[in-house]
Design a protein around this motif. Structure first.
Motif, PDB file in Angstrom:
ATOM      1  N   SER A  15      24.179  83.635  90.645  1.00 11.40           N
ATOM      2  CA  SER A  15      25.619  83.612  91.159  1.00 11.40           C
ATOM      3  C   SER A  15      26.572  83.209  90.558  1.00 11.40           C
ATOM      4  CB  SER A  15      25.442  82.675  92.491  1.00 11.40           C
ATOM      5  OG  SER A  15      25.648  81.556  92.133  1.00 11.40           O
ATOM      6  N   MET A  16      26.409  82.500  89.334  1.00 14.56           N
ATOM      7  CA  MET A  16      27.387  82.130  88.652  1.00 14.56           C
ATOM      8  C   MET A  16      27.925  83.168  87.523  1.00 14.56           C
ATOM      9  SD  MET A  16      28.326  79.106  89.255  1.00 14.56           S
ATOM     10  CE  MET A  16      28.796  77.907  87.922  1.00 14.56           C
ATOM     11  N   THR A  17      27.038  84.115  87.423  1.00 11.65           N
ATOM     12  CA  THR A  17      27.378  85.312  86.633  1.00 11.65           C
ATOM     13  C   THR A  17      28.465  86.154  87.121  1.00 11.65           C
ATOM     14  OG1 THR A  17      25.635  86.890  87.636  1.00 11.65           O
ATOM     15  CG2 THR A  17      24.885  85.480  85.610  1.00 11.65           C
ATOM     16  N   GLU A  18      28.844  86.010  88.460  1.00 13.64           N
ATOM     17  CA  GLU A  18      29.830  86.704  89.099  1.00 13.64           C
ATOM     18  C   GLU A  18      31.136  86.145  89.149  1.00 13.64           C
ATOM     19  OE1 GLU A  18      28.145  87.576  93.150  1.00 13.64           O
ATOM     20  OE2 GLU A  18      26.555  88.324  92.238  1.00 13.64           O
ATOM     21  N   ALA A  19      31.475  84.712  88.352  1.00  9.64           N
ATOM     22  CA  ALA A  19      32.286  83.948  88.650  1.00  9.64           C
ATOM     23  C   ALA A  19      33.464  84.083  87.411  1.00  9.64           C
ATOM     24  CB  ALA A  19      32.012  82.697  88.705  1.00  9.64           C
ATOM     25  N   GLY A  20      33.963  85.539  87.386  1.00 13.23           N
ATOM     26  CA  GLY A  20      35.004  85.785  86.185  1.00 13.23           C
ATOM     27  C   GLY A  20      34.396  85.584  84.793  1.00 13.23           C
ATOM     28  N   GLU A  21      35.405  84.636  83.951  1.00 10.88           N
ATOM     29  CA  GLU A  21      35.145  84.676  82.642  1.00 10.88           C
ATOM     30  C   GLU A  21      34.017  83.499  82.205  1.00 10.88           C
ATOM     31  OE1 GLU A  21      36.902  86.293  80.365  1.00 10.88           O
ATOM     32  OE2 GLU A  21      37.545  87.365  82.111  1.00 10.88           O
ATOM     33  N   LEU A  22      32.956  83.100  83.166  1.00  8.08           N
ATOM     34  CA  LEU A  22      31.993  82.173  82.850  1.00  8.08           C
ATOM     35  C   LEU A  22      30.846  82.916  82.170  1.00  8.08           C
ATOM     36  CD1 LEU A  22      31.968  79.894  86.134  1.00  8.08           C
ATOM     37  CD2 LEU A  22      33.089  79.487  83.859  1.00  8.08           C
ATOM     38  N   LEU A  23      30.383  82.092  81.298  1.00 13.20           N
ATOM     39  CA  LEU A  23      29.120  82.604  80.295  1.00 13.20           C
ATOM     40  C   LEU A  23      27.994  81.996  80.997  1.00 13.20           C
ATOM     41  CD1 LEU A  23      30.697  82.109  76.826  1.00 13.20           C
ATOM     42  CD2 LEU A  23      30.487  84.471  78.037  1.00 13.20           C
ATOM     43  N   VAL A  24      26.928  82.656  81.342  1.00 17.70           N
ATOM     44  CA  VAL A  24      25.519  82.304  81.754  1.00 17.70           C
ATOM     45  C   VAL A  24      24.508  82.498  80.972  1.00 17.70           C
ATOM     46  CG1 VAL A  24      24.247  82.157  83.835  1.00 17.70           C
ATOM     47  CG2 VAL A  24      26.632  82.172  84.192  1.00 17.70           C
ATOM     48  N   GLU A  25      24.134  81.402  80.143  1.00 11.50           N
ATOM     49  CA  GLU A  25      22.999  81.469  79.413  1.00 11.50           C
ATOM     50  C   GLU A  25      21.547  81.268  80.022  1.00 11.50           C
ATOM     51  OE1 GLU A  25      22.666  82.644  75.801  1.00 11.50           O
ATOM     52  OE2 GLU A  25      24.544  83.559  76.132  1.00 11.50           O
ATOM     53  N   VAL A  26      20.446  81.698  79.937  1.00 11.97           N
ATOM     54  CA  VAL A  26      19.072  81.186  80.195  1.00 11.97           C
ATOM     55  C   VAL A  26      18.391  80.696  78.979  1.00 11.97           C
ATOM     56  CG1 VAL A  26      17.030  81.975  81.433  1.00 11.97           C
ATOM     57  CG2 VAL A  26      19.186  83.194  82.103  1.00 11.97           C
ATOM     58  N   ALA A  27      18.053  79.504  79.293  1.00 11.10           N
ATOM     59  CA  ALA A  27      17.548  78.696  78.091  1.00 11.10           C
ATOM     60  C   ALA A  27      16.079  77.978  78.678  1.00 11.10           C
ATOM     61  CB  ALA A  27      18.417  77.422  77.664  1.00 11.10           C
ATOM     62  N   PRO A  28      15.180  77.911  77.495  1.00 12.30           N
ATOM     63  CA  PRO A  28      13.791  77.219  78.091  1.00 12.30           C
ATOM     64  C   PRO A  28      13.972  75.993  78.396  1.00 12.30           C
ATOM     65  CG  PRO A  28      13.715  78.175  75.777  1.00 12.30           C
ATOM     66  CD  PRO A  28      15.168  78.194  76.196  1.00 12.30           C
TER      67      PRO A  28
END
Length: 149
Positions: free
Chosen positions: A108-121
């Protein structure tokens, strides 16, 4: 206990971007359990073209109503954390917004404009704690389709 909290430190790697629209590209380099007492934005060193920066400390909360999502995260083969970052003006150029173990919240955070969402172990000790939390709090909910009258 209905929820559990873990403090983690987030280290990001900044490198010059090949894109004409942005100056830097970012990636999560490490999640550090038991967050160190470093200030956000502190440069930790350089590795080739990348600058390692301590993005800050985040709190990962486990809530018992989200255990189905946590279980999905754990059985996916590689337990992960979703790290949300925000580009900012000035140095270091990034700000830590949130860290979550809930895949739905991360998406859901990926839909918040200019934010970057990274997946990490996810660190192994946190994955073990999350698995124990799910075992203790998960209640299977049966889907019942309603019928119209």
């Amino acid at each position: 206990m209905t929820h559990q909290t873990f403090r983690v430190g987030v280290v990001v790697a900044r490198r010059p971007s090949a894109s004409p629209w942005t100056q830097h590209s970012w990636r999560v380099a490490a999640i550090v359990p038991e967050a160190p007492s470093l200030g956000a934005g502190q440069v930790l060193g350089e590795e080739g073209a990348e600058t390692m920066i301590y993005a800050g400390t985040g709190e990962v909360e486990f809530h018992r109503v989200e255990t189905a999502n946590y279980r999905d995260n754990l059985v996916a083969g590689r337990p992960s954390l979703w790290v949300t970052l925000e580009p900012v003006d000035g140095e270091p150029g990034i700000r830590l917004v949130a860290v979550t173990a809930d895949p739905a919240e991360g998406e859901s955070m990926t839909e918040a404009g200019e934010l970057l969402v990274e997946v990490a172990p996810m660190p192994p000790e946190m994955a073990e704690a999350l698995a124990a939390f799910v075992r203790e709090h998960h209640v299977e909910r049966v889907f019942t389709k309603r019928k119209r009258e």
